[in-house]
Design a protein around this motif. Structure first.
Motif, PDB file in Angstrom:
ATOM      1  N   ALA A 184       0.681  -1.267  -0.078  1.00 37.40           N
ATOM      2  CA  ALA A 184      -0.050  -0.041   0.007  1.00 37.40           C
ATOM      3  C   ALA A 184       0.837   1.306   0.119  1.00 37.40           C
ATOM      4  O   ALA A 184       1.951   1.317   0.672  1.00 37.40           O
ATOM      5  N   GLY A 185       0.383   2.309  -0.777  1.00 36.85           N
ATOM      6  CA  GLY A 185       1.204   3.524  -0.675  1.00 36.85           C
ATOM      7  C   GLY A 185       0.553   4.481  -1.838  1.00 36.85           C
ATOM      8  O   GLY A 185      -0.402   3.963  -2.431  1.00 36.85           O
ATOM      9  N   PRO A 186       1.216   5.612  -1.729  1.00 31.72           N
ATOM     10  CA  PRO A 186       0.722   6.487  -3.093  1.00 31.72           C
ATOM     11  C   PRO A 186       0.793   6.048  -4.407  1.00 31.72           C
ATOM     12  O   PRO A 186       1.922   5.304  -4.619  1.00 31.72           O
ATOM     13  N   ARG A 187       0.104   5.999  -5.434  1.00 33.07           N
ATOM     14  CA  ARG A 187       0.276   5.527  -6.669  1.00 33.07           C
ATOM     15  C   ARG A 187       1.791   5.842  -7.146  1.00 33.07           C
ATOM     16  O   ARG A 187       2.049   4.768  -7.761  1.00 33.07           O
ATOM     17  N   THR A 188       2.181   6.866  -7.060  1.00 34.69           N
ATOM     18  CA  THR A 188       3.629   6.965  -7.458  1.00 34.69           C
ATOM     19  C   THR A 188       4.584   6.242  -7.131  1.00 34.69           C
ATOM     20  O   THR A 188       5.954   6.310  -7.375  1.00 34.69           O
TER      21      THR A 188
END
Ligand code: CP
Length: 310
Positions: A184-188
Protein backbone atom coordinates in the motif's frame (compact mmCIF):
# COMPACT_ATOMS: atom_id res chain seq x y z
CA UNK A 1 24.93 -21.62 -2.87
CA UNK A 2 28.35 -20.02 -2.59
CA UNK A 3 26.86 -16.51 -2.13
CA UNK A 4 23.74 -14.87 -0.67
CA UNK A 5 22.64 -12.42 -3.36
CA UNK A 6 18.87 -12.38 -2.95
CA UNK A 7 15.81 -14.19 -1.63
CA UNK A 8 14.79 -14.91 -5.21
CA UNK A 9 17.33 -17.77 -5.53
CA UNK A 10 16.47 -19.41 -2.19
CA UNK A 11 14.17 -22.38 -1.75
CA UNK A 12 11.67 -22.49 1.10
CA UNK A 13 13.74 -25.22 2.83
CA UNK A 14 16.88 -23.08 2.62
CA UNK A 15 15.05 -20.13 4.20
CA UNK A 16 13.88 -22.41 7.01
CA UNK A 17 17.45 -23.71 7.55
CA UNK A 18 18.75 -20.13 7.94
CA UNK A 19 15.94 -19.22 10.37
CA UNK A 20 16.57 -22.37 12.40
CA UNK A 21 20.33 -21.73 12.47
CA UNK A 22 19.61 -18.16 13.62
CA UNK A 23 17.52 -19.58 16.49
CA UNK A 24 20.51 -21.67 17.55
CA UNK A 25 22.75 -18.56 17.53
CA UNK A 26 20.19 -16.30 19.27
CA UNK A 27 21.59 -16.65 22.80
CA UNK A 28 25.13 -15.94 21.60
CA UNK A 29 23.90 -12.96 19.57
CA UNK A 30 22.22 -11.53 22.70
CA UNK A 31 25.32 -12.17 24.78
CA UNK A 32 23.57 -14.43 27.27
CA UNK A 33 26.16 -17.00 26.09
CA UNK A 34 29.81 -16.09 25.37
CA UNK A 35 31.10 -15.86 21.82
CA UNK A 36 31.76 -19.11 19.96
CA UNK A 37 34.90 -20.18 18.01
CA UNK A 38 32.95 -21.27 14.89
CA UNK A 39 34.62 -18.89 12.41
CA UNK A 40 38.06 -18.60 14.03
CA UNK A 41 40.63 -17.98 11.28
CA UNK A 42 38.02 -16.63 8.84
CA UNK A 43 38.00 -13.04 7.58
CA UNK A 44 34.88 -11.01 6.81
CA UNK A 45 35.10 -7.66 5.02
CA UNK A 46 32.15 -5.25 5.18
CA UNK A 47 32.29 -2.99 2.10
CA UNK A 48 29.60 -0.32 2.30
CA UNK A 49 29.06 2.21 -0.53
CA UNK A 50 25.91 3.57 1.13
CA UNK A 51 25.29 4.71 4.72
CA UNK A 52 24.21 2.09 7.25
CA UNK A 53 23.71 1.85 10.99
CA UNK A 54 21.96 -1.48 11.57
CA UNK A 55 23.26 -3.72 8.77
CA UNK A 56 26.93 -2.80 9.04
CA UNK A 57 27.02 -2.98 12.85
CA UNK A 58 25.14 -6.26 13.03
CA UNK A 59 27.35 -7.92 10.39
CA UNK A 60 30.38 -6.76 12.38
CA UNK A 61 28.97 -8.09 15.66
CA UNK A 62 27.82 -11.32 13.98
CA UNK A 63 31.33 -11.98 12.66
CA UNK A 64 32.93 -11.11 16.00
CA UNK A 65 30.58 -13.30 18.03
CA UNK A 66 31.61 -16.18 15.75
CA UNK A 67 35.31 -15.27 16.36
CA UNK A 68 36.00 -14.18 12.75
CA UNK A 69 38.34 -11.29 11.95
CA UNK A 70 36.08 -8.48 10.72
CA UNK A 71 37.18 -5.43 8.73
CA UNK A 72 34.85 -2.52 7.95
CA UNK A 73 35.41 -0.33 4.94
CA UNK A 74 33.29 2.72 4.60
CA UNK A 75 33.65 4.12 1.14
CA UNK A 76 33.89 7.75 2.20
CA UNK A 77 37.29 6.93 3.76
CA UNK A 78 38.46 4.48 1.05
CA UNK A 79 40.25 5.03 -2.26
CA UNK A 80 36.89 4.83 -4.05
CA UNK A 81 36.69 8.59 -3.46
CA UNK A 82 39.85 8.88 -5.62
CA UNK A 83 38.04 7.17 -8.50
CA UNK A 84 38.90 3.48 -7.99
CA UNK A 85 36.29 1.24 -9.60
CA UNK A 86 34.21 -1.26 -7.63
CA UNK A 87 35.96 -4.16 -9.38
CA UNK A 88 39.46 -2.80 -8.69
CA UNK A 89 38.53 -2.27 -5.05
CA UNK A 90 37.21 -5.84 -4.82
CA UNK A 91 40.30 -7.31 -6.56
CA UNK A 92 42.57 -5.43 -4.15
CA UNK A 93 40.61 -6.65 -1.14
CA UNK A 94 40.67 -10.17 -2.57
CA UNK A 95 44.49 -10.01 -2.63
CA UNK A 96 44.23 -9.95 1.20
CA UNK A 97 42.31 -13.27 1.16
CA UNK A 98 38.92 -12.54 2.77
CA UNK A 99 36.49 -15.45 3.08
CA UNK A 100 33.33 -13.33 2.95
CA UNK A 101 32.65 -9.95 1.37
CA UNK A 102 29.53 -8.16 2.59
CA UNK A 103 28.58 -5.51 0.04
CA UNK A 104 26.11 -2.63 0.14
CA UNK A 105 25.93 -0.62 -3.08
CA UNK A 106 23.64 1.95 -4.64
CA UNK A 107 23.52 0.05 -7.95
CA UNK A 108 21.01 -2.80 -8.29
CA UNK A 109 22.96 -5.93 -9.32
CA UNK A 110 26.35 -4.78 -7.94
CA UNK A 111 26.75 -7.87 -5.66
CA UNK A 112 25.91 -10.21 -8.57
CA UNK A 113 28.56 -8.47 -10.71
CA UNK A 114 31.14 -8.82 -7.94
CA UNK A 115 30.18 -12.42 -7.08
CA UNK A 116 31.05 -13.66 -10.56
CA UNK A 117 34.48 -12.01 -10.34
CA UNK A 118 35.79 -12.89 -6.87
CA UNK A 119 36.82 -16.00 -4.95
CA UNK A 120 35.22 -14.71 -1.73
CA UNK A 121 31.64 -15.53 -0.78
CA UNK A 122 29.52 -12.41 -1.41
CA UNK A 123 26.60 -11.31 0.77
CA UNK A 124 24.22 -8.69 -0.57
CA UNK A 125 23.70 -6.13 2.23
CA UNK A 126 21.36 -4.05 0.04
CA UNK A 127 21.73 -3.28 -3.69
CA UNK A 128 19.96 -0.19 -5.02
CA UNK A 129 16.21 -0.80 -5.23
CA UNK A 130 16.66 -4.54 -5.84
CA UNK A 131 17.09 -6.78 -2.74
CA UNK A 132 18.12 -6.77 0.92
CA UNK A 133 17.98 -10.49 1.68
CA UNK A 134 19.31 -10.47 5.25
CA UNK A 135 16.70 -7.82 6.18
CA UNK A 136 13.91 -10.08 4.89
CA UNK A 137 15.41 -13.02 6.81
CA UNK A 138 15.60 -11.05 10.07
CA UNK A 139 12.05 -9.79 9.52
CA UNK A 140 10.86 -13.38 9.00
CA UNK A 141 12.76 -14.45 12.13
CA UNK A 142 11.05 -11.68 14.14
CA UNK A 143 7.58 -12.52 12.78
CA UNK A 144 8.05 -16.26 13.39
CA UNK A 145 9.15 -15.63 16.99
CA UNK A 146 6.07 -13.46 17.66
CA UNK A 147 3.46 -15.38 15.67
CA UNK A 148 4.92 -18.88 15.74
CA UNK A 149 4.56 -19.21 11.96
CA UNK A 150 4.73 -17.40 8.63
CA UNK A 151 2.25 -19.48 6.64
CA UNK A 152 -1.25 -18.03 6.44
CA UNK A 153 -0.35 -14.61 7.87
CA UNK A 154 -1.47 -11.38 6.21
CA UNK A 155 1.40 -8.88 5.95
CA UNK A 156 0.78 -5.25 4.88
CA UNK A 157 3.92 -3.54 3.52
CA UNK A 158 3.19 0.19 3.34
CA UNK A 159 4.83 3.35 2.04
CA UNK A 160 7.52 3.85 -0.60
CA UNK A 161 7.31 0.31 -1.98
CA UNK A 162 8.68 1.35 -5.37
CA UNK A 163 12.18 2.16 -4.11
CA UNK A 164 12.27 -0.46 -1.37
CA UNK A 165 14.64 -3.41 -1.64
CA UNK A 166 13.27 -4.40 1.77
CA UNK A 167 9.74 -4.65 0.34
CA UNK A 168 10.93 -6.74 -2.63
CA UNK A 169 12.93 -9.20 -0.53
CA UNK A 170 10.16 -9.45 2.06
CA UNK A 171 7.46 -10.06 -0.56
CA UNK A 172 9.57 -12.78 -2.21
CA UNK A 173 10.30 -14.48 1.12
CA UNK A 174 6.80 -14.19 2.60
CA UNK A 175 5.14 -15.53 -0.56
CA UNK A 176 7.53 -18.51 -0.61
CA UNK A 177 6.56 -19.21 3.00
CA UNK A 178 2.82 -19.09 2.29
CA UNK A 179 1.92 -15.63 3.66
CA UNK A 180 -0.36 -13.12 1.93
CA UNK A 181 1.38 -9.85 1.03
CA UNK A 182 -0.39 -6.53 0.53
CA UNK A 183 1.43 -3.45 -0.75
CA UNK A 184 0.00 0.00 0.00
CA UNK A 185 1.19 3.50 -0.80
CA UNK A 186 0.66 6.52 -3.03
CA UNK A 187 0.26 5.46 -6.66
CA UNK A 188 3.57 7.11 -7.61
CA UNK A 189 5.39 4.95 -5.04
CA UNK A 190 3.91 1.57 -5.98
CA UNK A 191 5.92 -0.75 -8.26
CA UNK A 192 4.38 -1.28 -11.72
CA UNK A 193 4.83 -5.08 -11.61
CA UNK A 194 3.82 -5.71 -7.99
CA UNK A 195 1.59 -8.62 -9.02
CA UNK A 196 4.65 -10.45 -10.35
CA UNK A 197 5.85 -10.52 -6.72
CA UNK A 198 2.54 -12.10 -5.78
CA UNK A 199 1.39 -9.02 -3.83
CA UNK A 200 -2.05 -7.39 -3.70
CA UNK A 201 -1.79 -3.65 -4.38
CA UNK A 202 -3.70 -0.80 -2.69
CA UNK A 203 -3.35 2.95 -3.21
CA UNK A 204 -4.84 3.63 0.23
CA UNK A 205 -3.60 2.37 3.59
CA UNK A 206 -6.96 1.36 5.10
CA UNK A 207 -7.87 -1.65 2.92
CA UNK A 208 -4.33 -3.01 3.26
CA UNK A 209 -4.44 -2.73 7.06
CA UNK A 210 -7.85 -4.42 7.41
CA UNK A 211 -7.28 -7.57 9.53
CA UNK A 212 -3.50 -7.62 8.88
CA UNK A 213 -1.36 -9.70 11.25
CA UNK A 214 1.79 -7.73 10.49
CA UNK A 215 2.10 -4.07 9.47
CA UNK A 216 5.47 -3.16 7.99
CA UNK A 217 6.05 0.55 7.40
CA UNK A 218 8.68 1.83 4.96
CA UNK A 219 10.65 5.06 4.85
CA UNK A 220 10.06 7.48 1.98
CA UNK A 221 13.45 7.29 0.25
CA UNK A 222 13.92 10.91 -0.69
CA UNK A 223 17.46 10.19 -1.95
CA UNK A 224 15.97 7.97 -4.72
CA UNK A 225 13.07 10.28 -5.58
CA UNK A 226 14.47 12.64 -8.22
CA UNK A 227 11.64 13.36 -10.66
CA UNK A 228 8.91 11.51 -8.72
CA UNK A 229 5.82 13.47 -7.70
CA UNK A 230 5.26 13.36 -3.96
CA UNK A 231 2.74 14.94 -1.61
CA UNK A 232 4.15 17.24 1.10
CA UNK A 233 5.35 15.60 4.30
CA UNK A 234 2.18 16.75 6.11
CA UNK A 235 -0.07 15.46 3.37
CA UNK A 236 1.87 12.18 3.24
CA UNK A 237 1.58 11.60 6.97
CA UNK A 238 -2.14 12.48 6.91
CA UNK A 239 -2.90 9.95 4.17
CA UNK A 240 -0.22 7.27 4.55
CA UNK A 241 1.14 7.59 8.09
CA UNK A 242 0.48 4.76 10.55
CA UNK A 243 -1.21 6.17 13.65
CA UNK A 244 -3.14 4.45 16.45
CA UNK A 245 -6.52 4.96 14.77
CA UNK A 246 -5.36 3.29 11.56
CA UNK A 247 -3.59 0.50 13.43
CA UNK A 248 -6.96 -0.35 15.02
CA UNK A 249 -8.04 -1.65 11.59
CA UNK A 250 -5.42 -4.43 11.78
CA UNK A 251 -5.86 -7.69 13.72
CA UNK A 252 -6.11 -7.11 17.51
CA UNK A 253 -2.73 -8.80 18.02
CA UNK A 254 -1.04 -7.24 14.98
CA UNK A 255 2.64 -6.34 15.25
CA UNK A 256 4.25 -3.22 13.79
CA UNK A 257 7.58 -3.38 11.98
CA UNK A 258 9.95 -0.90 10.32
CA UNK A 259 13.38 -1.74 8.88
CA UNK A 260 14.77 1.65 9.92
CA UNK A 261 15.82 4.36 9.65
CA UNK A 262 12.40 5.80 10.55
CA UNK A 263 11.04 9.19 9.64
CA UNK A 264 9.08 9.76 12.84
CA UNK A 265 5.90 11.71 12.24
CA UNK A 266 5.98 10.95 8.49
CA UNK A 267 5.28 7.26 7.76
CA UNK A 268 4.86 6.36 11.44
CA UNK A 269 3.48 8.17 14.48
CA UNK A 270 5.97 8.06 17.40
CA UNK A 271 3.17 6.66 19.64
CA UNK A 272 2.97 3.62 17.34
CA UNK A 273 6.74 3.32 16.80
CA UNK A 274 7.29 3.22 20.57
CA UNK A 275 4.01 1.47 21.43
CA UNK A 276 3.33 -2.01 22.77
CA UNK A 277 2.73 -3.52 19.29
CA UNK A 278 6.06 -2.32 17.92
CA UNK A 279 8.75 -4.97 17.33
CA UNK A 280 11.11 -2.52 15.62
CA UNK A 281 13.96 -3.06 18.08
CA UNK A 282 13.34 -6.84 18.10
CA UNK A 283 14.09 -6.67 14.36
CA UNK A 284 17.44 -5.05 15.11
CA UNK A 285 18.17 -7.65 17.78
CA UNK A 286 17.33 -10.46 15.34
CA UNK A 287 19.74 -8.97 12.81
CA UNK A 288 22.81 -10.22 14.67
CA UNK A 289 21.56 -13.84 15.00
CA UNK A 290 20.39 -14.00 11.39
CA UNK A 291 23.69 -12.61 10.08
CA UNK A 292 25.58 -15.09 12.27
CA UNK A 293 23.58 -17.86 10.58
CA UNK A 294 24.32 -16.50 7.10
CA UNK A 295 28.07 -16.10 7.76
CA UNK A 296 28.23 -19.57 9.29
CA UNK A 297 26.43 -21.18 6.36
CA UNK A 298 28.59 -19.50 3.74
CA UNK A 299 31.78 -20.41 5.58
CA UNK A 300 30.64 -24.03 5.95
CA UNK A 301 29.66 -24.16 2.28
CA UNK A 302 33.11 -22.85 1.29
CA UNK A 303 34.71 -25.72 3.22
CA UNK A 304 32.70 -28.15 1.09
CA UNK A 305 30.44 -29.38 3.85
CA UNK A 306 26.99 -30.04 2.42
CA UNK A 307 24.41 -27.66 3.90
CA UNK A 308 21.05 -26.44 2.75
CA UNK A 309 22.05 -22.90 3.52
CA UNK A 310 22.73 -19.72 1.62
N1 CP B 1 17.47 -1.71 7.77
C1 CP B 1 18.66 -1.27 7.31
O1 CP B 1 19.18 -1.73 6.27
O2 CP B 1 19.22 -0.27 8.07
P1 CP B 1 20.63 0.42 7.78
O3 CP B 1 20.50 1.19 6.50
O4 CP B 1 20.93 1.28 8.96
O5 CP B 1 21.65 -0.68 7.61
Amino acid sequence: HRHLLGIEALERTEILSILDAAESFFDVSRRSVRKVPTLRGKTVINLFYEPSTRTRTSFELAGKRLSADVINISVSTSSAVKGETLLDTVKNLEAMCPDVLVLRHQASGAPHYVASRTKAAVVNAGDGTHEHPTQALLDAFTIRRRKGRLEGLVVAICGDVLHSRVARSNALLLRKMGATVRFAGPRTLLPPAAESLGAEVHDRLEPALEGADVVMMLRVQRERLAGTFLPSTREYSRKFGLNEARLALAAPDAIVMHPGPMNRGVEIDPLVADGSRSVILDQVEAGVAVRMAVLWMLATEAEGEPTAGA
